[in-house]
Design a protein around this motif. Structure first.
Motif, PDB file in Angstrom:
ATOM      1  N   ASN A   1     -10.316 -13.247  16.742  1.00 49.53           N
ATOM      2  CA  ASN A   1      -9.865 -13.811  15.475  1.00 49.53           C
ATOM      3  C   ASN A   1      -9.620 -12.692  14.468  1.00 49.53           C
ATOM      4  OD1 ASN A   1     -10.022 -16.464  16.346  1.00 49.53           O
ATOM      5  ND2 ASN A   1     -12.173 -16.682  15.721  1.00 49.53           N
ATOM      6  N   PRO A   2      -8.447 -12.671  13.849  1.00 57.76           N
ATOM      7  CA  PRO A   2      -8.147 -11.607  12.889  1.00 57.76           C
ATOM      8  C   PRO A   2      -8.832 -11.851  11.558  1.00 57.76           C
ATOM      9  CG  PRO A   2      -6.357 -13.173  12.965  1.00 57.76           C
ATOM     10  CD  PRO A   2      -7.334 -13.608  14.019  1.00 57.76           C
ATOM     11  N   ALA A   3      -8.929 -10.802  10.789  1.00 50.81           N
ATOM     12  CA  ALA A   3      -9.449 -10.945   9.427  1.00 50.81           C
ATOM     13  C   ALA A   3      -8.423 -11.667   8.569  1.00 50.81           C
ATOM     14  CB  ALA A   3      -9.751  -9.570   8.844  1.00 50.81           C
ATOM     15  N   ILE A   4      -8.883 -12.539   7.701  1.00 51.56           N
ATOM     16  CA  ILE A   4      -8.021 -13.231   6.737  1.00 51.56           C
ATOM     17  C   ILE A   4      -8.269 -12.586   5.377  1.00 51.56           C
ATOM     18  CG2 ILE A   4      -7.357 -15.429   5.722  1.00 51.56           C
ATOM     19  CD1 ILE A   4      -6.911 -15.234   8.758  1.00 51.56           C
ATOM     20  N   VAL A   5      -7.211 -12.020   4.804  1.00 56.25           N
ATOM     21  CA  VAL A   5      -7.380 -11.233   3.577  1.00 56.25           C
ATOM     22  C   VAL A   5      -6.389 -11.689   2.517  1.00 56.25           C
ATOM     23  CG1 VAL A   5      -8.189  -9.212   4.879  1.00 56.25           C
ATOM     24  CG2 VAL A   5      -5.767  -9.472   4.390  1.00 56.25           C
ATOM     25  N   SER A   6      -6.511 -11.109   1.361  1.00 54.99           N
ATOM     26  CA  SER A   6      -5.591 -11.401   0.261  1.00 54.99           C
ATOM     27  C   SER A   6      -4.234 -10.748   0.536  1.00 54.99           C
ATOM     28  CB  SER A   6      -6.159 -10.850  -1.042  1.00 54.99           C
ATOM     29  OG  SER A   6      -6.174  -9.429  -1.006  1.00 54.99           O
ATOM     30  N   PRO A   7      -3.174 -11.218  -0.133  1.00 51.00           N
ATOM     31  CA  PRO A   7      -1.859 -10.580   0.030  1.00 51.00           C
ATOM     32  C   PRO A   7      -1.897  -9.081  -0.267  1.00 51.00           C
ATOM     33  CG  PRO A   7      -1.608 -12.687  -1.070  1.00 51.00           C
ATOM     34  CD  PRO A   7      -3.074 -12.434  -0.985  1.00 51.00           C
ATOM     35  N   GLU A   8      -2.697  -8.682  -1.262  1.00 58.46           N
ATOM     36  CA  GLU A   8      -2.773  -7.270  -1.630  1.00 58.46           C
ATOM     37  C   GLU A   8      -3.375  -6.440  -0.489  1.00 58.46           C
ATOM     38  OE1 GLU A   8      -2.410  -9.822  -5.055  1.00 58.46           O
ATOM     39  OE2 GLU A   8      -3.976  -9.758  -3.500  1.00 58.46           O
ATOM     40  N   LYS A   9      -4.445  -6.941   0.144  1.00 50.52           N
ATOM     41  CA  LYS A   9      -5.066  -6.213   1.247  1.00 50.52           C
ATOM     42  C   LYS A   9      -4.165  -6.210   2.485  1.00 50.52           C
ATOM     43  CE  LYS A   9      -9.939  -6.526  -0.033  1.00 50.52           C
ATOM     44  NZ  LYS A   9     -11.297  -6.938   0.413  1.00 50.52           N
ATOM     45  N   TRP A  10      -3.452  -7.320   2.704  1.00 51.92           N
ATOM     46  CA  TRP A  10      -2.523  -7.371   3.831  1.00 51.92           C
ATOM     47  C   TRP A  10      -1.446  -6.296   3.667  1.00 51.92           C
ATOM     48  CZ3 TRP A  10       2.651  -7.763   4.664  1.00 51.92           C
ATOM     49  CH2 TRP A  10       3.080  -8.066   5.961  1.00 51.92           C
ATOM     50  N   LEU A  11      -0.896  -6.182   2.471  1.00 50.64           N
ATOM     51  CA  LEU A  11       0.164  -5.207   2.217  1.00 50.64           C
ATOM     52  C   LEU A  11      -0.351  -3.782   2.376  1.00 50.64           C
ATOM     53  CD1 LEU A  11       3.094  -4.788   1.417  1.00 50.64           C
ATOM     54  CD2 LEU A  11       2.387  -4.867  -0.992  1.00 50.64           C
ATOM     55  N   ALA A  12      -1.583  -3.540   1.914  1.00 46.15           N
ATOM     56  CA  ALA A  12      -2.163  -2.206   2.044  1.00 46.15           C
ATOM     57  C   ALA A  12      -2.349  -1.843   3.521  1.00 46.15           C
ATOM     58  CB  ALA A  12      -3.491  -2.137   1.303  1.00 46.15           C
ATOM     59  N   ALA A  13      -2.846  -2.804   4.323  1.00 48.58           N
ATOM     60  CA  ALA A  13      -3.050  -2.556   5.756  1.00 48.58           C
ATOM     61  C   ALA A  13      -1.718  -2.331   6.464  1.00 48.58           C
ATOM     62  CB  ALA A  13      -3.808  -3.721   6.390  1.00 48.58           C
ATOM     63  N   ARG A  14      -0.712  -3.116   6.055  1.00 45.92           N
ATOM     64  CA  ARG A  14       0.597  -2.970   6.691  1.00 45.92           C
ATOM     65  C   ARG A  14       1.219  -1.615   6.365  1.00 45.92           C
ATOM     66  NH1 ARG A  14       3.764  -1.724   9.376  1.00 45.92           N
ATOM     67  NH2 ARG A  14       5.729  -2.673  10.054  1.00 45.92           N
ATOM     68  N   ARG A  15       1.082  -1.162   5.134  1.00 43.36           N
ATOM     69  CA  ARG A  15       1.611   0.141   4.746  1.00 43.36           C
ATOM     70  C   ARG A  15       0.905   1.275   5.486  1.00 43.36           C
ATOM     71  NH1 ARG A  15       2.124  -1.116  -1.757  1.00 43.36           N
ATOM     72  NH2 ARG A  15       4.331  -1.760  -1.718  1.00 43.36           N
ATOM     73  N   GLU A  16      -0.396   1.139   5.687  1.00 40.72           N
ATOM     74  CA  GLU A  16      -1.144   2.166   6.414  1.00 40.72           C
ATOM     75  C   GLU A  16      -0.683   2.230   7.872  1.00 40.72           C
ATOM     76  OE1 GLU A  16      -5.777   3.301   7.595  1.00 40.72           O
ATOM     77  OE2 GLU A  16      -5.353   1.593   6.275  1.00 40.72           O
ATOM     78  N   PHE A  17      -0.479   1.056   8.484  1.00 42.24           N
ATOM     79  CA  PHE A  17      -0.044   1.018   9.878  1.00 42.24           C
ATOM     80  C   PHE A  17       1.383   1.542  10.021  1.00 42.24           C
ATOM     81  CE2 PHE A  17       1.661  -1.356  13.627  1.00 42.24           C
ATOM     82  CZ  PHE A  17       0.899  -0.705  14.581  1.00 42.24           C
ATOM     83  N   LEU A  18       2.205   1.381   8.978  1.00 47.72           N
ATOM     84  CA  LEU A  18       3.580   1.876   9.028  1.00 47.72           C
ATOM     85  C   LEU A  18       3.620   3.379   9.291  1.00 47.72           C
ATOM     86  CD1 LEU A  18       6.614   1.415   8.671  1.00 47.72           C
ATOM     87  CD2 LEU A  18       6.283   1.714   6.194  1.00 47.72           C
ATOM     88  N   GLN A  19       2.632   4.101   8.808  1.00 47.60           N
ATOM     89  CA  GLN A  19       2.597   5.548   9.043  1.00 47.60           C
ATOM     90  C   GLN A  19       2.407   5.851  10.523  1.00 47.60           C
ATOM     91  OE1 GLN A  19       3.536   7.469   6.485  1.00 47.60           O
ATOM     92  NE2 GLN A  19       3.704   5.433   5.543  1.00 47.60           N
ATOM     93  N   GLU A  20       1.577   5.047  11.211  1.00 49.54           N
ATOM     94  CA  GLU A  20       1.403   5.225  12.652  1.00 49.54           C
ATOM     95  C   GLU A  20       2.707   4.921  13.389  1.00 49.54           C
ATOM     96  OE1 GLU A  20      -2.106   3.745  14.688  1.00 49.54           O
ATOM     97  OE2 GLU A  20      -2.989   3.245  12.734  1.00 49.54           O
ATOM     98  N   GLU A  21       3.397   3.861  12.945  1.00 50.89           N
ATOM     99  CA  GLU A  21       4.660   3.505  13.585  1.00 50.89           C
ATOM    100  C   GLU A  21       5.694   4.613  13.419  1.00 50.89           C
ATOM    101  OE1 GLU A  21       4.930  -1.322  13.542  1.00 50.89           O
ATOM    102  OE2 GLU A  21       5.353  -0.301  11.641  1.00 50.89           O
ATOM    103  N   LYS A  22       5.726   5.235  12.253  1.00 44.18           N
ATOM    104  CA  LYS A  22       6.667   6.324  12.021  1.00 44.18           C
ATOM    105  C   LYS A  22       6.344   7.530  12.907  1.00 44.18           C
ATOM    106  CE  LYS A  22       8.083   5.209   7.284  1.00 44.18           C
ATOM    107  NZ  LYS A  22       8.106   5.664   5.873  1.00 44.18           N
ATOM    108  N   GLU A  23       5.058   7.814  13.079  1.00 38.63           N
ATOM    109  CA  GLU A  23       4.648   8.912  13.957  1.00 38.63           C
ATOM    110  C   GLU A  23       5.092   8.633  15.392  1.00 38.63           C
ATOM    111  OE1 GLU A  23       0.468   9.420  13.575  1.00 38.63           O
ATOM    112  OE2 GLU A  23       0.553   9.898  11.428  1.00 38.63           O
ATOM    113  N   PHE A  24       4.937   7.381  15.826  1.00 38.46           N
ATOM    114  CA  PHE A  24       5.345   7.000  17.172  1.00 38.46           C
ATOM    115  C   PHE A  24       6.862   7.143  17.340  1.00 38.46           C
ATOM    116  CE2 PHE A  24       7.010   3.621  19.973  1.00 38.46           C
ATOM    117  CZ  PHE A  24       6.476   4.044  21.175  1.00 38.46           C
TER     118      PHE A  24
END
Length: 239
Positions: A3-26
């Motif tokens: 089960n994934p964590a359920i977070v606020s829109p602000e935390k979701w956006l922060a997590a997505r932006r952080e993961f975007l850096q990994e995607e760019k590296e890939f």
């Protein structure tokens, strides 16, 4: 599925932006890998392979259809098989839409199997595919490209496959090979890939990787769920 964590829109956006850096590296790593692949040496194809096609006998050079590059999918369909491999069929469901774009970039495409042409044509018609598919029956092509194996190799369970001594569970295994026509008119093998190297060909997998459950496969038998596309109605199971 955990089960994934359920977070606020602000935390979701922060997590997505952080993961975007990994995607760019890939993406950058993938670009470097592709560039390195293009720098690999070529080897001249010496045997004069002749394939059976619906238009008659054709050499490997003739499969280029006047273009300078050729992609060959080694499709698992041996003589006497009632139907083609499920995994190869899963891959092949992606080819027809891509071929006009390949042709526009000076690339021809064909599948090759060791089954006689009549058996290939029968299964191709059933699946509704239009891509070129020829027979190497009676030639050493499949053996030379390490996608067909003797009963002794299958019995041993290991053979020269994917550039090493690896597991082979049946007489045919999948692969993809790339070829180029040199300025001298000769045919050169530039690249081959097998096993997990074929994942890149499967658009459905790339979409599933973006879905909430991902591929959601059995890790011991990852493609166990795959069916020939005309059999999903009979095999569908509510989950």
């Amino acid at each position: 599925m955990k089960n994934p964590a359920i977070v606020s829109p602000e935390k979701w956006l922060a997590a997505r932006r952080e993961f975007l850096q990994e995607e760019k590296e890939f993406s950058k790593l993938r670009d470097r890998l592709a560039a390195h692949r293009r720098e690999l040496p070529w080897v001249k194809v010496e045997p004069s392979y002749v394939f059976a096609t619906p238009q008659g006998a054709a050499s490997l050079a003739e499969l280029f259809e006047g273009r300078s590059q050729l992609m060959v999918y080694h499709f698992m369909l041996a003589p006497g098989w009632e139907e083609g491999c499920r995994g190869c069929s899963y891959v092949s469901d992606h080819f027809d839409g891509a071929i006009p774009h390949l042709n526009a970039r000076d690339v021809s495409f064909t599948a090759v199997s060791s089954a006689p042409l009549a058996e290939i044509e029968r299964f191709k018609a059933r699946m509704g595919w239009r891509f070129n598919w020829v027979s190497s029956h009676g030639t050493s092509f499949n053996r030379d490209f390490r996608v067909s194996f003797t009963p002794e190799e299958v019995e041993a369970g290991r053979a020269d496959y994917n550039f090493g001594l690896n597991y082979v569970g049946q007489e045919e295994m999948p692969g993809l090979s790339a070829f180029a026509r040199g300025a001298d008119g000769a045919v050169y093998r530039t690249y081959s890939t097998y096993a997990r190297g074929l994942d890149l060909l499967i658009g459905a997998y790339n979409l599933l990787d973006l879905a909430p459950k991902g591929r959601d496969e059995d890790t011991e038998a990852p493609m166990k769920w795959v069916r020939l596309h005309d059999r999903y109605d009979h095999a569908a199971v509510a989950r």
